[in-house]
Design an enzyme around this catalytic site. Sequence first.
Site, PDB file in Angstrom:
ATOM      1  N   PHE A 170      52.107  20.243  49.681  1.00 39.08           N
ATOM      2  CA  PHE A 170      52.624  21.572  49.994  1.00 39.08           C
ATOM      3  C   PHE A 170      51.983  22.051  51.300  1.00 39.08           C
ATOM      4  O   PHE A 170      50.910  21.596  51.679  1.00 39.08           O
ATOM      5  CB  PHE A 170      52.300  22.570  48.874  1.00 39.08           C
ATOM      6  CG  PHE A 170      52.878  22.202  47.541  1.00 39.08           C
ATOM      7  CD1 PHE A 170      54.240  21.966  47.399  1.00 39.08           C
ATOM      8  CD2 PHE A 170      52.069  22.097  46.425  1.00 39.08           C
ATOM      9  CE1 PHE A 170      54.780  21.627  46.162  1.00 39.08           C
ATOM     10  CE2 PHE A 170      52.597  21.759  45.187  1.00 39.08           C
ATOM     11  CZ  PHE A 170      53.959  21.519  45.053  1.00 39.08           C
ATOM     12  N   SER A 171      52.628  22.987  51.974  1.00 36.39           N
ATOM     13  CA  SER A 171      52.014  23.505  53.196  1.00 36.39           C
ATOM     14  C   SER A 171      50.650  24.105  52.890  1.00 36.39           C
ATOM     15  O   SER A 171      49.723  24.010  53.690  1.00 36.39           O
ATOM     16  CB  SER A 171      52.923  24.522  53.884  1.00 36.39           C
ATOM     17  OG  SER A 171      53.218  25.608  53.036  1.00 36.39           O
ATOM     18  N   GLU A 172      50.501  24.728  51.713  1.00 35.28           N
ATOM     19  CA  GLU A 172      49.188  25.159  51.244  1.00 35.28           C
ATOM     20  C   GLU A 172      49.077  25.012  49.738  1.00 35.28           C
ATOM     21  O   GLU A 172      50.066  25.152  49.012  1.00 35.28           O
ATOM     22  CB  GLU A 172      48.893  26.610  51.626  1.00 35.28           C
ATOM     23  CG  GLU A 172      48.435  26.825  53.056  1.00 35.28           C
ATOM     24  CD  GLU A 172      49.509  27.439  53.918  1.00 35.28           C
ATOM     25  OE1 GLU A 172      49.243  27.661  55.111  1.00 35.28           O
ATOM     26  OE2 GLU A 172      50.625  27.672  53.413  1.00 35.28           O
ATOM     27  N   THR A 173      47.865  24.734  49.297  1.00 33.26           N
ATOM     28  CA  THR A 173      47.509  24.692  47.879  1.00 33.26           C
ATOM     29  C   THR A 173      46.304  25.598  47.676  1.00 33.26           C
ATOM     30  O   THR A 173      45.355  25.572  48.473  1.00 33.26           O
ATOM     31  CB  THR A 173      47.162  23.263  47.435  1.00 33.26           C
ATOM     32  OG1 THR A 173      48.302  22.417  47.619  1.00 33.26           O
ATOM     33  CG2 THR A 173      46.746  23.230  45.971  1.00 33.26           C
ATOM     34  N   HIS A 196      51.037  33.355  52.767  1.00 31.93           N
ATOM     35  CA  HIS A 196      51.883  33.040  51.609  1.00 31.93           C
ATOM     36  C   HIS A 196      51.054  32.576  50.413  1.00 31.93           C
ATOM     37  O   HIS A 196      51.378  32.911  49.263  1.00 31.93           O
ATOM     38  CB  HIS A 196      53.024  32.086  52.017  1.00 31.93           C
ATOM     39  CG  HIS A 196      52.947  30.692  51.543  1.00 31.93           C
ATOM     40  ND1 HIS A 196      52.333  29.690  52.272  1.00 31.93           N
ATOM     41  CD2 HIS A 196      53.423  30.097  50.412  1.00 31.93           C
ATOM     42  CE1 HIS A 196      52.436  28.546  51.607  1.00 31.93           C
ATOM     43  NE2 HIS A 196      53.091  28.760  50.487  1.00 31.93           N
TER      44      HIS A 196
END
Length: 231
Positions: free
Chosen positions: A46-49, A78
Amino acid sequence: MSETIDVDVVRVFTDETGDFGNELGVIESTGSSLGREQEIANTLGFSETVFVDGIDDELFTARIRIFTPLKELPFAGHPSVGTAWLIARQGIQLWALREKAGEVMVDFEGDITWITARSEWGPDFHWIPLDSPGEVDALDPADFTEGQHFAYAWIDEGAGWLRARMFAPEMGIAEDQATGAAAASITSYLKRHLTILQGEGSVLFTNLVSHDLVRVGGHTVYDRRVRLELQ
């Protein structure tokens, strides 16, 4: 011996019908994940976790850490909005998130989750102002090979509507579907409230609180649960 961890996946900054948005993985930190956060974030892709390290029920705060596939971030928009929404969905009262950059305030208005943070906490973006939304749409992520770039054009300048896309190969993100930190930064840069249509159809709302303090909000929906096996 392998171990399994649960990952709750939400989509942040959806449109009003719950479509689009940016996927976010949220993990409750355990002995299995401790020290392996970067590896896990890279595997998930994911773009961020986010890793929730603890919730203080008396102070109504949660400690979180945020990872892209390549690096840890001191703050990101986000992940903050999505994690706040998910914690509140569990019936836990939340006023703030404690992140490496500082304390991010949280509030809720109807279906919209808001965070308030300093625009300087985000990465440095290369702004790419273009003449039309069509020019933004025509950009190719493959043309961006380093750094962090935020391309934008007015849909309706009077109403504060922007069309935007963000490319961050430095973070291991070819294209981000919704970027709260960039939304905060561009709001401070343009010195006005905005509604941003980003990526394939994500929607972000911003309010300029002061010259460097910005409120960022949007809709979030629960998507699915993933079970990740750690070797």
